[in-house]
Design a protein around this motif. Sequence first.
Motif, PDB file in Angstrom:
ATOM      1  N   GLY A  87       0.819  -1.214   0.000  1.00 43.60           N
ATOM      2  CA  GLY A  87       0.000   0.000   0.000  1.00 43.60           C
ATOM      3  C   GLY A  87       0.849   1.257   0.000  1.00 43.60           C
ATOM      4  O   GLY A  87       1.819   1.388  -0.755  1.00 43.60           O
ATOM      5  N   SER A 130      -3.442   6.239   5.019  1.00 46.51           N
ATOM      6  CA  SER A 130      -2.191   6.668   5.645  1.00 46.51           C
ATOM      7  C   SER A 130      -1.751   8.037   5.125  1.00 46.51           C
ATOM      8  O   SER A 130      -1.784   8.299   3.928  1.00 46.51           O
ATOM      9  CB  SER A 130      -1.129   5.617   5.334  1.00 46.51           C
ATOM     10  OG  SER A 130       0.065   5.939   5.980  1.00 46.51           O
ATOM     11  N   SER A 136       2.088  -0.113  10.540  1.00 49.62           N
ATOM     12  CA  SER A 136       1.589  -0.907  11.670  1.00 49.62           C
ATOM     13  C   SER A 136       2.636  -1.859  12.236  1.00 49.62           C
ATOM     14  O   SER A 136       2.582  -2.232  13.397  1.00 49.62           O
ATOM     15  CB  SER A 136       0.389  -1.736  11.218  1.00 49.62           C
ATOM     16  OG  SER A 136       0.789  -2.642  10.196  1.00 49.62           O
ATOM     17  N   THR A 153       1.671  -5.988   9.102  1.00 47.89           N
ATOM     18  CA  THR A 153       1.110  -6.447   7.828  1.00 47.89           C
ATOM     19  C   THR A 153       1.605  -7.860   7.517  1.00 47.89           C
ATOM     20  O   THR A 153       2.815  -8.113   7.459  1.00 47.89           O
ATOM     21  CB  THR A 153       1.483  -5.453   6.713  1.00 47.89           C
ATOM     22  OG1 THR A 153       0.976  -4.181   7.103  1.00 47.89           O
ATOM     23  CG2 THR A 153       0.884  -5.847   5.382  1.00 47.89           C
TER      24      THR A 153
HETATM   25  C1  G6P Z   1      -3.545  -1.163   4.523  1.00 40.43           C
HETATM   26  C2  G6P Z   1      -3.771   0.283   4.912  1.00 40.43           C
HETATM   27  C3  G6P Z   1      -2.810   1.186   4.145  1.00 40.43           C
HETATM   28  C4  G6P Z   1      -1.377   0.744   4.380  1.00 40.43           C
HETATM   29  C5  G6P Z   1      -1.176  -0.739   4.042  1.00 40.43           C
HETATM   30  C6  G6P Z   1       0.177  -1.236   4.516  1.00 40.43           C
HETATM   31  O1  G6P Z   1      -3.924  -1.361   3.213  1.00 40.43           O
HETATM   32  O2  G6P Z   1      -5.105   0.660   4.642  1.00 40.43           O
HETATM   33  O3  G6P Z   1      -2.969   2.523   4.573  1.00 40.43           O
HETATM   34  O4  G6P Z   1      -0.524   1.519   3.594  1.00 40.43           O
HETATM   35  O5  G6P Z   1      -2.169  -1.518   4.707  1.00 40.43           O
HETATM   36  O6  G6P Z   1       0.201  -1.193   5.922  1.00 40.43           O
HETATM   37  P1  G6P Z   1       1.486  -1.028   6.802  1.00 40.43           P
HETATM   38  O7  G6P Z   1       0.967  -0.974   8.209  1.00 40.43           O
HETATM   39  O8  G6P Z   1       2.331  -2.247   6.552  1.00 40.43           O
HETATM   40  O9  G6P Z   1       2.169   0.215   6.389  1.00 40.43           O
END
Ligand code: G6P
Length: 611
Positions: free
Chosen positions: A304, A403, A352, A355
Amino acid sequence: MCGIVGYIGHRQAYSIIINGLKRLEYRGYDSAGVCVMNGEPQLFKCKGKVSDLEKHVGSNNVVGTIGMGHTRWATHGVPNDINAHPHVSMHGKFTIIHNGIIENYSPLKARLEKRGYKSISDTDTEVLANLIEYIYLKGNISAEIAVRLALTKVIGAYGLVVMCCDEPNTLIAARKGSPLVIGVGDDEYFVASDATPIVEFTNSVIYLNDNDVAIIKRGELTLKTIFNEALEPNIQTLDLDIEEIEKGGFEHFMLKEIFEQPRSIHDTFRGRISQDLNEIHLGGLYHVLPRLINAKRIILIGCGTSWHAALVGEYLMEELARVPVEVEYASEFRYRNPIIYKDDVVIAISQSGETADTLAAIRLARSAGALVLGVCNVVGSSIPRETDAGVYTHAGPEIGVASTKAFTAQVTILTMISILMGWRKGHLSQERYKELIKEITLVPEKIEKILGSNSEVIKIAEIFHKSTNFLYLGRGYFFPVALEGALKLKEISYIHAEGYPAAEMKHGPIALIDEKMPVVVIAAKDSSYEKVVSNVQEVKARKGVVIAIVTEGDTLIKEMADYVLEIPKAHEIVESLLAVIPLQLLAYHIALMRGCNVDQPRNLAKSVTVE
Ligand code: G6P
């Protein structure tokens, strides 16, 4: 992907759980449920958000000092009342909430069916509840042993909390793959997917590791593995303020987080750039710096928005540190048998830190012997714990699902790493090193200035909020920004938008351009400015409507474009940090005008812990 809250202590559990679920709603919001034990379980659940759950509970007086709640992002089974958590085992002994996926739920379900078990929902979680109950009744054992034995049979990921109505004063929490934190209060314990529901009560926390099980009674916590090995709880102190997770007067978390960026970027470089601007110091990388500097290749991994930050990182590292860089979607990398060398350095980028695809990719890279680093925002999350070293972004909690401040913090860190590497590798003179460091420190006040033109963005949003398609174009550092601008718009306004390298337009997207197609061109002054001028002309020649992001004082593009938004002059290595701000604001205002739920866009979740 699903939020979990549990409580046991001296207070009424219901309101703690509901408030906690509201804090975790960013993780999923298609259904919600709560169960409070008061001799017997009082369970309420329904499709919809936590506020719908509150309506559903209505005037029922939910009393009890032990309970749990769940907010769901559907994986198995559509979002409806029945599939909402908590789930209850067939004979009513166990109630469970779960975040993750039980991959072998289908064979487990088939085996349980042969033994007379039926499921009423379509979820994998109910199968697990039945499995625990089956083992419990068959073995005539304690709830804890039944949970542990059941979990040894599970393939997949879980963060879960279980209550057994035969042991109504115990919560059992377990983790594998999906995050779980225990808050340790005075004669009370909290369990949650992250620390946000806990922080107003205590800042003492225990992060569970994979295969950990916590057996929690009033004033007593026992930690062990699912294999019954005793563990010593490692109580850590949270560094999180309650104000950081409130909206602070803004209508939405997303807007608050956009406006926080001068501060969050400052927090990202604070303490890492010396006062005299002569040095970048990244403590988390200190002991791996020689390996990083000598890397033959760097692989940046993310999903993402984090993947977009990685793309900016590629341009920065190749330019400043002169090292070959590859950027990979974690989900593609992990499944395609990639070639990984022992002298590769893999950098996982994740807001986060949870992921699932990114986690799996770093495990693969580590098993191949590469040095694996993390650039993450959430302190204590899984990726920082599974990497050899890393740097926290320190952007503070990001609650809006789309984000914003995490992206700019990630790019700030990647800029610092690139400059540091460039200098240590001898590609940057001391003078240039200092000049580039200074550019980073100037970013917050430049963003402040851009935020001051919010009202101009609103005017443009008013004109275009009914459009059905958007094209975003950029070159060099602005290409990832174009991708990110398009992603922001589609995520929260549901308008179809595509980001493209400006020069690639003529190989396809140009066919789409007519007077109904708004084309956002990031045309600030950088080394490819002249080329972008030609691209703007190409769009105008086909009657496209151009919204251009330009550098203050620009006259050439201003004359050609239909609408312009200005950003301050800056060195091109930090310009992506500036150019993305008007695009975040544009997406926000368009979504708002279309009546969309900005902070909780449909079908999305902030933390994607499924593969
Ligand atoms: C989801 C969220 C995105 C984020 C992506 C990766 O799709 O909605 O906003 O960029 O996950 O998440 P991370 O926590 O690994 O950056």
